[in-house]
Scaffold this motif. Sequence first.
Motif, PDB file in Angstrom:
ATOM      1  N   ASP A 294       3.215 -11.435   0.324  1.00 13.10           N
ATOM      2  CA  ASP A 294       3.566 -10.224   1.066  1.00 13.10           C
ATOM      3  C   ASP A 294       3.088  -8.953   0.377  1.00 13.10           C
ATOM      4  O   ASP A 294       3.616  -8.579  -0.669  1.00 13.10           O
ATOM      5  CB  ASP A 294       5.098 -10.217   1.251  1.00 13.10           C
TER       6      ASP A 294
ATOM      7  N   SER B 227       0.818  -1.218   0.000  1.00 11.88           N
ATOM      8  CA  SER B 227       0.000   0.000   0.000  1.00 11.88           C
ATOM      9  C   SER B 227       0.850   1.264   0.000  1.00 11.88           C
ATOM     10  O   SER B 227       0.380   2.323  -0.426  1.00 11.88           O
ATOM     11  CB  SER B 227      -0.921  -0.001   1.218  1.00 11.88           C
TER      12      SER B 227
ATOM     13  N   TYR C   3       2.398   5.458   9.095  1.00 14.78           N
ATOM     14  CA  TYR C   3       2.769   4.240   8.367  1.00 14.78           C
ATOM     15  C   TYR C   3       3.607   4.664   7.171  1.00 14.78           C
ATOM     16  O   TYR C   3       3.196   5.558   6.419  1.00 14.78           O
ATOM     17  CB  TYR C   3       1.511   3.486   7.917  1.00 14.78           C
TER      18      TYR C   3
HETATM   19  P1  RVP Z   1       0.874  -3.578   2.704  1.00 18.47           P
HETATM   20  O1  RVP Z   1       0.422  -4.665   3.634  1.00 18.47           O
HETATM   21  O2  RVP Z   1       0.058  -3.515   1.461  1.00 18.47           O
HETATM   22  O3  RVP Z   1       0.921  -2.256   3.395  1.00 18.47           O
HETATM   23  O4  RVP Z   1       2.347  -3.965   2.219  1.00 18.47           O
HETATM   24  C1  RVP Z   1       3.388  -4.200   3.111  1.00 18.47           C
HETATM   25  C2  RVP Z   1       4.600  -4.718   2.366  1.00 18.47           C
HETATM   26  O5  RVP Z   1       5.087  -3.752   1.444  1.00 18.47           O
HETATM   27  C3  RVP Z   1       5.786  -5.052   3.232  1.00 18.47           C
HETATM   28  O6  RVP Z   1       5.680  -6.287   3.895  1.00 18.47           O
HETATM   29  C4  RVP Z   1       6.948  -5.005   2.234  1.00 18.47           C
HETATM   30  O7  RVP Z   1       7.090  -6.206   1.521  1.00 18.47           O
HETATM   31  C5  RVP Z   1       6.500  -3.951   1.251  1.00 18.47           C
HETATM   32  N1  RVP Z   1       7.168  -2.672   1.447  1.00 18.47           N
HETATM   33  C6  RVP Z   1       7.689  -2.140   2.578  1.00 18.47           C
HETATM   34  N2  RVP Z   1       8.191  -0.939   2.269  1.00 18.47           N
HETATM   35  C7  RVP Z   1       7.969  -0.761   0.980  1.00 18.47           C
HETATM   36  C8  RVP Z   1       8.345   0.404   0.175  1.00 18.47           C
HETATM   37  O8  RVP Z   1       8.765   1.416   0.688  1.00 18.47           O
HETATM   38  N3  RVP Z   1       8.203   0.299  -1.116  1.00 18.47           N
HETATM   39  N4  RVP Z   1       7.334  -1.812   0.489  1.00 18.47           N
END
Ligand code: RVP
Length: 490
Positions: free
Chosen positions: A335, A300, A382
């Motif tokens: 993930d 996200s 977040y």
């Molecule tokens: P979400 O649950 O959709 O918020 O996604 C979380 C995931 O996104 C993490 O577990 C990781 O794999 C990934 N992530 C974390 N940081 C970033 C980024 O800055 N692009 N992506």
Amino acid sequence: DKLNKAPEGYTFDDFLLVPSISNIEPKDVETKTKVSRNFNINIPVVSSAMDTVTEAEMAIAMAQEGGLGVIHRNMTIKEQVAEVKKVKHSEDLTIKDVITTSPENSIYEANVIMDMEEVSGLPVVDNGRVVGIISRRDIKPIMNSDAQKKVREFMTEEVVTIAESTSPEEALDIAYENKVERLPVVKDDRIVGIVTIRDILERKMHPNAVRDEDGRFLVAAATGPFDLERAMALDQAGADIIAIDVAHAHKPSIIKSAKKMKENINADLLVGNIATGEAAEAIISGADIDGFKVGIGPGSICTTRIIAGVGVPQLTAISSVADVAKEHGVPVIGDGGLRYSGDVAKAIAVGADSVMVGSLMAGTTESPGEVVIMNGRKFKQYRGMGSLGAMTGGSGAGTDRYFQEVKGPMKHAKLVPEGVEGVVPFKGPVNEVIFQLMGGLKASMGYCGASNISQMWEKAKFVRITTSGMTESHPHDLTITNESPNYPTT
Ligand code: RVP
């Protein structure tokens, strides 16, 4: 021609699960699953290794609920080791650094100690030996009249003690029989700790908790793709699972590093992230690993698909990796990208053993950070680990997660972020979020006629839907006046 040959990629909103004949009730569904080759968890949910999601408090809450937390690595090795240890020792029945008083202390002093240490009773210790016990109940009635008198005069001299080897059940029996709330632990006549009934009972409140062989909570921790020193320190600290945490793990250098890590640790080793069957194939043939984490760009907070134009829609990614991994008995964690319990069900139905969630667990009481109030509503921060804030804060873990070169001091580094920073609504405690997520998953398994996760892989069928199918799926043609706990509208 390149375009003609390109496969289609799908994600959660492109499919629905088809209801099928079922004699399964949601309450009878079993959600136990493998999170890595050697570890089972009781619910298929893992919290992300992100600095606004998982530190010890989150990992403890996840383990209590039957899931798993992966401690993030945007901190020094020493700090991360301490977080792992906090989880491992959070339920130690014997409090080792026991707070005591002396028989020569005044009642007033004993009262101050209890207030400062927030305990309601103190063993009275003379030269290492327990000579009595004094509680708030003993002290309260005499605080006005006899505060200057000695503890010796008012303590209970008959102290019920236990040995280190006493089990929680035995300790509980002893405490009840003797009508006492705390039991000093004694070895060779000397006090070595204390056990309280409250701690024993608290432990019983989480029947679904996941524990190691010694009865301690399971915990995972993230390491950099080439950070063998961190992996070994986390292993030493007792992490059950170590996760190589990198944005693109399909690289010969990382496979080589994973092989070496695996040879140097006892913990299970997860490798990710990947999004294709080829990546799974290459990693399995190069290193003896214990699990995959799948997802390039679904998060996200992630902008990889926009900034680099790279990624694979998440259902297709999970399915491609799971097809290969299953043949080798390697579990798969889907993930990122999960917004609702229905997404968890779809990720599992397509082949995941479990899912990893960031956004769904950010904003809970147990996530790091403070609640902020904006326009009268509560939020918590977040941020992506590839966001500017995360890359320049902490130990700079985000920079090697996204292969960024940093020359000179971090604050002058030129970085290309692949994530954003923001807030999500405050959601209350983790157990309430998990209750809703698992309720939804169990409902789904009931509709699909699956009594456990592997039946979900076998039995669940998908129907491909259109945008209008998705529009029809969400509530429509009304103004929602009462928000559901499992369907947030902000
Ligand atoms: P979400 O649950 O959709 O918020 O996604 C979380 C995931 O996104 C993490 O577990 C990781 O794999 C990934 N992530 C974390 N940081 C970033 C980024 O800055 N692009 N992506």
